[in-house]
Scaffold this active site. Sequence first.
Site, PDB file in Angstrom:
ATOM      1  N   SER A 137      13.396  28.319 -17.292  1.00 19.76           N
ATOM      2  CA  SER A 137      13.572  29.679 -17.804  1.00 19.76           C
ATOM      3  C   SER A 137      14.375  29.780 -19.090  1.00 19.76           C
ATOM      4  CB  SER A 137      14.217  30.560 -16.731  1.00 19.76           C
ATOM      5  OG  SER A 137      13.278  30.844 -15.714  1.00 19.76           O
ATOM      6  N   ALA A 145       3.190  37.416  -2.283  1.00 17.60           N
ATOM      7  CA  ALA A 145       2.766  38.472  -1.366  1.00 17.60           C
ATOM      8  C   ALA A 145       1.255  38.447  -1.116  1.00 17.60           C
ATOM      9  CB  ALA A 145       3.182  39.835  -1.917  1.00 17.60           C
ATOM     10  N   TYR A 148      16.493  40.789 -13.407  1.00 19.35           N
ATOM     11  CA  TYR A 148      15.814  39.628 -13.989  1.00 19.35           C
ATOM     12  C   TYR A 148      14.375  39.545 -13.480  1.00 19.35           C
ATOM     13  CZ  TYR A 148      15.179  34.766 -15.471  1.00 19.35           C
ATOM     14  OH  TYR A 148      14.736  33.613 -16.067  1.00 19.35           O
ATOM     15  N   ASN A 184      10.516  37.517 -14.541  1.00 15.30           N
ATOM     16  CA  ASN A 184       9.685  36.683 -15.408  1.00 15.30           C
ATOM     17  C   ASN A 184       8.513  37.462 -16.002  1.00 15.30           C
ATOM     18  OD1 ASN A 184      10.769  33.837 -15.174  1.00 15.30           O
ATOM     19  ND2 ASN A 184      10.528  34.320 -13.016  1.00 15.30           N
TER      20      ASN A 184
END
Length: 208
Positions: A21, A81, A116, A118
């Site tokens: 990251s 999910a 946070y 991505n």
Amino acid sequence: GMADLETGTPITPETIFESGSVAKQFTASAVILLAMDGKLNLGDDVRKYLPDFPRYDRVITIRHLLTHTSGLRDWSNLVAATGWPRGDRVHTQADLLDILYRQKALNYPVGDYYSYTNSGFAVLMTLVERVSGQTFQAFTQERIFKPLGMTHTRWRDDFQRLEPGRAQAYSVARGGAWQLEMPFENVVGPGGMLTTVGDWLKWNDALD
């Protein structure tokens, strides 16, 4: 201290690592360069450049994406999910945008909180390509890596491409044995940058 447990190859200063990251700062730098070129404004609505991006109650700006204040759900959680968490199948940038763009709600109202995610940097990677007219790989090579002499740095935009000198990633499986845990996906922007410690020093020197 081992780059590859199968071949017994040790880590050296020339070993290529996936940076994870911390690559986000390079994605952000690409966006800032386009702003300095006058091709975008950080206060612009993301939909100005990506019209397929969902419309919410409040406008999501480029600055919201850069500062993790957009409210966008993290794509890692979204694919988990669906029953296909990262590492279980190959995810592409198109897959990521598809599931992200189908979200009808956010984690919180745009701009109200920091969380946070991505997802914002994955969208920024696509935005850089749309605005610059170049691939993300080509733009960052031309504007960041080559000017700084970061000759060992590139994006893992094809996980099947061989990268001589790359360190493998491992985790401990049940029973205590080591197993591979490499990012088998073609998603970059939030991460996915390959580099060496020497190139990182060049980047740090440039920032100083």
